[in-house]
Design an enzyme around this catalytic site. Structure first.
Site, short mmCIF file in Angstrom:
data_model
loop_
_atom_site.label_atom_id
_atom_site.label_comp_id
_atom_site.label_asym_id
_atom_site.label_seq_id
_atom_site.Cartn_x
_atom_site.Cartn_y
_atom_site.Cartn_z
CB ALA A 123 0.12 12.40 38.96
CD GLU A 139 3.69 -10.40 -9.35
OE1 GLU A 139 3.83 -11.07 -9.32
OE2 GLU A 139 3.38 -8.74 -9.25
CB ALA A 183 -2.77 -1.96 26.70
#
Length: 346
Positions: free
Chosen positions: A171, A62, A281
């Site tokens: 792998a 603003e 994770a």
């Protein structure tokens, strides 16, 4: 949409708000403050000034727009977030709009920050016409990570992993470089740069000695570097590359994810990129502390035990953690799946 009086031209106001949302994206997505844009409209509906927030310590949107004009009396300010009512590094935008003589303020969403909120009430008390809720859904999507951080008192958490099509991250012998191609790996660097911090566990640090920097195609450091965060009681070795990271290093010295996120929130970290191995994770997913997942899928099959995720707390199909797929992108020969937990999920 709520208003002190009905808008005279809804289409004109919404068009101005879309412009303000576009301006907001010029500001940094990282950092403590939200992306905010503002346009000033003349009584005719013409845009006479524009502004956006360029980062902590700089003028808010603003004030940036007001600075473009010698006189803003009688204008309408269209801003993507409720003008702040707080004096921090800068003064309250609500008061700046009042002092400038703005006649009407249109905004998209209320400011959820208890320290900065209340600007709309201050404007109304000064006799300024206020209209809230214009294109609120579009503004909320733009600001979703910041809004989530404000609401939950923790960073927005993005969990990333790369795997073969059959869900293997390595792998059978443990080799994993490189499952994905160069386009995916570069995208990961860009995602690092789009977050305030990047998290791994001590297991990843000890096994891989990662640098966790965000780099461009030519290997150069990108302008913004996420600060590395290490979960785990084992100290980061003095010789680890993380100790030379340009953004420093945060060692949490524990595996309490909720407490760690609270510590990061206290440091004004709003976006966290979780890039550890399956253990970290899975822990974030199991704890219900994930807001978005990025899954990089390579067109290969590996088989074997090296899955991209470990136990996420699911023992039967009825407990499966639902995801809403936001988009699927092609990165070279790979696929990127962007998804978010469904409402009511774990």
């Amino acid at each position: 949409m709520t208003s002190d009086s009905a808008p005279t031209d809804t289409a004109r106001v919404e068009s101005a708000m879309r412009r303000a949302l576009s301006l907001a994206t010029h500001g940094p997505a990282v950092g403590a403050n939200p992306q905010v844009g503002c346009v000033l409209l003349a009584p005719s509906g013409e845009i006479v000034a524009e502004g956006w927030h360029r980062g902590a310590g700089s003028d808010h949107a603003e004030v940036d727009a007001l600075a473009q004009l010698p006189d803003a009396r009688g204008l309408t300010a269209v801003v993507t977030l409720e003008p702040c009512n707080h004096t921090g590094r800068t003064g309250p935008c609500a008061q700046a709009l009042i002092e400038a003589g703005v006649a009407r303020v249109v905004y998209a969403i209320d400011d959820p920050n208890p320290v900065a909120g209340g600007g709309a009430d201050r404007l109304r008390a000064a006799g300024v016409e206020v209209l809230g809720g214009v294109l609120a859904d579009e503004a909320a999507e733009l600001l979703l990570p910041w809004l989530t951080s404000m609401r939950l008192g923790r960073p927005w958490v993005t969990v990333k992993w790369a795997s073969s099509l059959d869900g293997r991250a390595a792998a059978a012998d443990g080799s994993s470089q490189w499952i994905t191609g160069t386009a995916s790996r570069q995208h990961v660097h860009e995602q690092r740069a789009a977050h305030d911090a990047i998290a791994v566990g001590t297991g990843t640090v000890l096994a891989d000695d990662p640098s966790l920097t965000a780099r461009g195609d030519g290997g150069e450091l990108l302008p913004h570097q996420p600060v590395p965060v290490v979960f785990g009681a084992t100290p980061v070795p003095e010789t680890a590359r993380l100790r030379q990271h340009p953004a420093g290093l945060i060692e949490l010295a524990h595996r309490d994810l909720a407490a760690g996120l609270a510590e990061l929130d206290a440091r004004e970290i709003r976006r966290l990129f979780v890039e550890g191995g399956p253990t970290l994770a899975s822990a974030f997913i199991r704890a219900g502390l994930v807001d978005e997942v990025l899954i990089y899928l390579a067109p290969m099959l590996l088989g074997g035990p090296r899955t991209a995720l470990d136990d996420v707390g699911v023992t039967t199909m009825s407990e499966a953690l639902g995801l809403s797929i936001r988009r699927i992108d092609t990165l070279g020969n790979d696929l990127l799946v962007v998804a978010r937990p469904t409402a009511g999920g774990h």
